[in-house]
Design an enzyme around this catalytic site. Structure first.
Site, PDB file in Angstrom:
ATOM      1  N   ARG A 182     -20.228  49.639 -14.950  1.00  0.00           N
ATOM      2  CA  ARG A 182     -21.012  48.303 -14.846  1.00  0.00           C
ATOM      3  C   ARG A 182     -21.110  47.904 -13.443  1.00  0.00           C
ATOM      4  O   ARG A 182     -22.182  46.990 -12.939  1.00  0.00           O
ATOM      5  CB  ARG A 182     -20.238  47.278 -15.836  1.00  0.00           C
ATOM      6  CG  ARG A 182     -19.983  47.560 -17.171  1.00  0.00           C
ATOM      7  CD  ARG A 182     -19.054  46.831 -17.921  1.00  0.00           C
ATOM      8  NE  ARG A 182     -18.788  47.424 -19.199  1.00  0.00           N
ATOM      9  CZ  ARG A 182     -18.010  47.119 -20.136  1.00  0.00           C
ATOM     10  NH1 ARG A 182     -16.945  46.532 -19.516  1.00  0.00           N
ATOM     11  NH2 ARG A 182     -17.815  47.690 -21.228  1.00  0.00           N
ATOM     12  N   CYS A 203     -16.878  25.074  -0.857  1.00  0.00           N
ATOM     13  CA  CYS A 203     -17.817  24.137  -0.664  1.00  0.00           C
ATOM     14  C   CYS A 203     -17.162  22.923  -1.827  1.00  0.00           C
ATOM     15  O   CYS A 203     -16.043  22.751  -2.142  1.00  0.00           O
ATOM     16  CB  CYS A 203     -19.125  24.320  -0.843  1.00  0.00           C
ATOM     17  SG  CYS A 203     -19.635  24.829  -2.306  1.00  0.00           S
ATOM     18  N   GLY A 204     -18.114  22.055  -2.023  1.00  0.00           N
ATOM     19  CA  GLY A 204     -17.402  21.018  -3.065  1.00  0.00           C
ATOM     20  C   GLY A 204     -17.283  21.665  -4.265  1.00  0.00           C
ATOM     21  O   GLY A 204     -16.108  21.151  -4.734  1.00  0.00           O
ATOM     22  N   THR A 205     -17.952  22.466  -4.947  1.00  0.00           N
ATOM     23  CA  THR A 205     -17.740  22.945  -6.220  1.00  0.00           C
ATOM     24  C   THR A 205     -17.621  24.405  -5.994  1.00  0.00           C
ATOM     25  O   THR A 205     -16.949  25.269  -7.101  1.00  0.00           O
ATOM     26  CB  THR A 205     -18.912  22.737  -7.082  1.00  0.00           C
ATOM     27  OG1 THR A 205     -20.161  23.620  -6.633  1.00  0.00           O
ATOM     28  CG2 THR A 205     -19.117  21.236  -7.156  1.00  0.00           C
ATOM     29  N   GLY A 206     -18.070  25.182  -5.124  1.00  0.00           N
ATOM     30  CA  GLY A 206     -18.066  26.533  -4.988  1.00  0.00           C
ATOM     31  C   GLY A 206     -19.409  27.212  -5.559  1.00  0.00           C
ATOM     32  O   GLY A 206     -19.649  28.432  -5.202  1.00  0.00           O
ATOM     33  N   ASP A 258     -18.538  24.761   4.003  1.00  0.00           N
ATOM     34  CA  ASP A 258     -19.347  23.504   4.404  1.00  0.00           C
ATOM     35  C   ASP A 258     -18.514  22.173   4.803  1.00  0.00           C
ATOM     36  O   ASP A 258     -17.348  22.477   4.723  1.00  0.00           O
ATOM     37  CB  ASP A 258     -20.539  23.313   3.451  1.00  0.00           C
ATOM     38  CG  ASP A 258     -19.894  22.642   2.071  1.00  0.00           C
ATOM     39  OD1 ASP A 258     -18.884  22.415   1.963  1.00  0.00           O
ATOM     40  OD2 ASP A 258     -20.852  22.466   1.299  1.00  0.00           O
ATOM     41  N   HIS A 259     -19.352  21.093   4.924  1.00  0.00           N
ATOM     42  CA  HIS A 259     -18.237  20.169   5.036  1.00  0.00           C
ATOM     43  C   HIS A 259     -17.371  19.439   4.022  1.00  0.00           C
ATOM     44  O   HIS A 259     -16.352  19.099   4.338  1.00  0.00           O
ATOM     45  CB  HIS A 259     -19.240  18.830   5.592  1.00  0.00           C
ATOM     46  CG  HIS A 259     -20.200  18.542   4.493  1.00  0.00           C
ATOM     47  ND1 HIS A 259     -21.375  19.269   4.340  1.00  0.00           N
ATOM     48  CD2 HIS A 259     -20.503  17.701   3.586  1.00  0.00           C
ATOM     49  CE1 HIS A 259     -22.484  18.999   3.582  1.00  0.00           C
ATOM     50  NE2 HIS A 259     -21.571  17.867   2.927  1.00  0.00           N
ATOM     51  N   GLY A 307     -22.774  26.357  -4.910  1.00  0.00           N
ATOM     52  CA  GLY A 307     -23.604  26.718  -3.996  1.00  0.00           C
ATOM     53  C   GLY A 307     -23.440  27.947  -3.123  1.00  0.00           C
ATOM     54  O   GLY A 307     -24.395  28.832  -2.745  1.00  0.00           O
ATOM     55  N   HIS A 355     -12.234  43.527 -13.348  1.00  0.00           N
ATOM     56  CA  HIS A 355     -13.301  44.044 -14.105  1.00  0.00           C
ATOM     57  C   HIS A 355     -14.563  43.924 -13.217  1.00  0.00           C
ATOM     58  O   HIS A 355     -15.481  44.740 -13.587  1.00  0.00           O
ATOM     59  CB  HIS A 355     -13.699  42.641 -15.053  1.00  0.00           C
ATOM     60  CG  HIS A 355     -12.871  42.848 -16.180  1.00  0.00           C
ATOM     61  ND1 HIS A 355     -12.848  42.055 -17.599  1.00  0.00           N
ATOM     62  CD2 HIS A 355     -11.568  43.313 -16.296  1.00  0.00           C
ATOM     63  CE1 HIS A 355     -11.792  42.177 -18.261  1.00  0.00           C
ATOM     64  NE2 HIS A 355     -10.914  42.890 -17.682  1.00  0.00           N
ATOM     65  N   ARG A 366     -13.273  20.042  -3.966  1.00  0.00           N
ATOM     66  CA  ARG A 366     -13.204  18.783  -4.304  1.00  0.00           C
ATOM     67  C   ARG A 366     -12.702  18.616  -5.902  1.00  0.00           C
ATOM     68  O   ARG A 366     -12.149  17.400  -6.279  1.00  0.00           O
ATOM     69  CB  ARG A 366     -14.670  18.091  -4.398  1.00  0.00           C
ATOM     70  CG  ARG A 366     -15.288  17.818  -3.315  1.00  0.00           C
ATOM     71  CD  ARG A 366     -16.609  17.002  -3.455  1.00  0.00           C
ATOM     72  NE  ARG A 366     -16.901  16.807  -2.170  1.00  0.00           N
ATOM     73  CZ  ARG A 366     -18.473  16.388  -1.797  1.00  0.00           C
ATOM     74  NH1 ARG A 366     -19.334  16.884  -2.715  1.00  0.00           N
ATOM     75  NH2 ARG A 366     -18.693  16.082  -0.616  1.00  0.00           N
ATOM     76  N   ARG A 382     -13.552  51.585 -17.465  1.00  0.00           N
ATOM     77  CA  ARG A 382     -14.879  51.300 -18.139  1.00  0.00           C
ATOM     78  C   ARG A 382     -15.650  50.284 -17.281  1.00  0.00           C
ATOM     79  O   ARG A 382     -17.060  50.214 -17.572  1.00  0.00           O
ATOM     80  CB  ARG A 382     -14.721  50.714 -19.548  1.00  0.00           C
ATOM     81  CG  ARG A 382     -13.797  49.367 -19.588  1.00  0.00           C
ATOM     82  CD  ARG A 382     -13.655  48.799 -21.120  1.00  0.00           C
ATOM     83  NE  ARG A 382     -13.253  47.528 -21.189  1.00  0.00           N
ATOM     84  CZ  ARG A 382     -12.285  46.771 -20.854  1.00  0.00           C
ATOM     85  NH1 ARG A 382     -11.355  47.548 -20.638  1.00  0.00           N
ATOM     86  NH2 ARG A 382     -12.105  45.613 -21.181  1.00  0.00           N
ATOM     87  N   HIS A 383     -14.962  49.747 -16.417  1.00  0.00           N
ATOM     88  CA  HIS A 383     -15.705  48.756 -15.608  1.00  0.00           C
ATOM     89  C   HIS A 383     -16.440  49.251 -14.303  1.00  0.00           C
ATOM     90  O   HIS A 383     -17.503  48.496 -14.102  1.00  0.00           O
ATOM     91  CB  HIS A 383     -14.740  47.666 -15.205  1.00  0.00           C
ATOM     92  CG  HIS A 383     -13.807  47.177 -16.109  1.00  0.00           C
ATOM     93  ND1 HIS A 383     -14.447  46.343 -16.908  1.00  0.00           N
ATOM     94  CD2 HIS A 383     -12.471  47.127 -16.162  1.00  0.00           C
ATOM     95  CE1 HIS A 383     -13.476  45.482 -17.876  1.00  0.00           C
ATOM     96  NE2 HIS A 383     -12.292  46.250 -17.402  1.00  0.00           N
TER      97      HIS A 383
END
Length: 145
Positions: free
Chosen positions: A136, A65-68, A8-9, A70, A98, A109, A132-133
């Site tokens: 899952r 994105c800013g945090t990842g 995103d921006h 969203g 895993h 950011r 084992r993964h």
């Protein structure tokens, strides 16, 4: 390997940096945008990368994105996508080993460019551990149906 990438921006500069890093590694990059840091809505771009991965146009996806956060929420709405928001290289290794994650989301950011490059390298270089993964991951896939 072919990797689909978008942002995103808030993640635009990080996306540009990661795309160049991928190209330097010899990775084919599908850049799904945006083309500038003008304000955009992250779900519009997350879905493009998620569909590329789910439909096999790309083996992996990277979203910034800013945090990842969203981006991860939006990408995980597409069946067949296992997106993880990753903040360090060890998390990138673990989400591959895993969880067979096929998309990572990065913070433009709160995580440095050097760390984001190391995260992408770990994501691309770590195989799924299976064993084992595997059961899952199959159960996660069953949730798509």
């Amino acid at each position: 390997m072919r990797v689909s990438i978008a942002s995103d921006h808030a993640g635009f500069e990080g996306k540009q940096m990661i795309a160049e890093h991928l190209r330097q590694r010899g990775v084919e990059v599908i850049d799904r945008g945006p083309d500038s840091d003008d304000r955009v809505d992250y779900p519009d771009f997350a879905v493009l990368v998620a569909r590329d991965v789910a439909e096999g146009a790309a083996e992996r996806g990277v979203l910034v994105c800013g945090t990842g956060i969203g981006m991860a929420i939006a990408a995980n709405k597409v069946a067949g996508v296992r997106a993880a928001n990753v903040i360090d290289p060890e998390f990138a290794q673990l989400c591959r080993d895993h969880n067979d994650a096929n998309v990572i989301t990065l913070s433009g950011r709160f995580v440095s460019d050097d760390d984001n490059r190391a995260i992408v390298d770990a994501f691309l270089d770590t195989p799924f551990g299976g064993g084992r993964h595997a059961g899952r991951v199959q159960k996660i896939g069953a949730l798509d149906r």
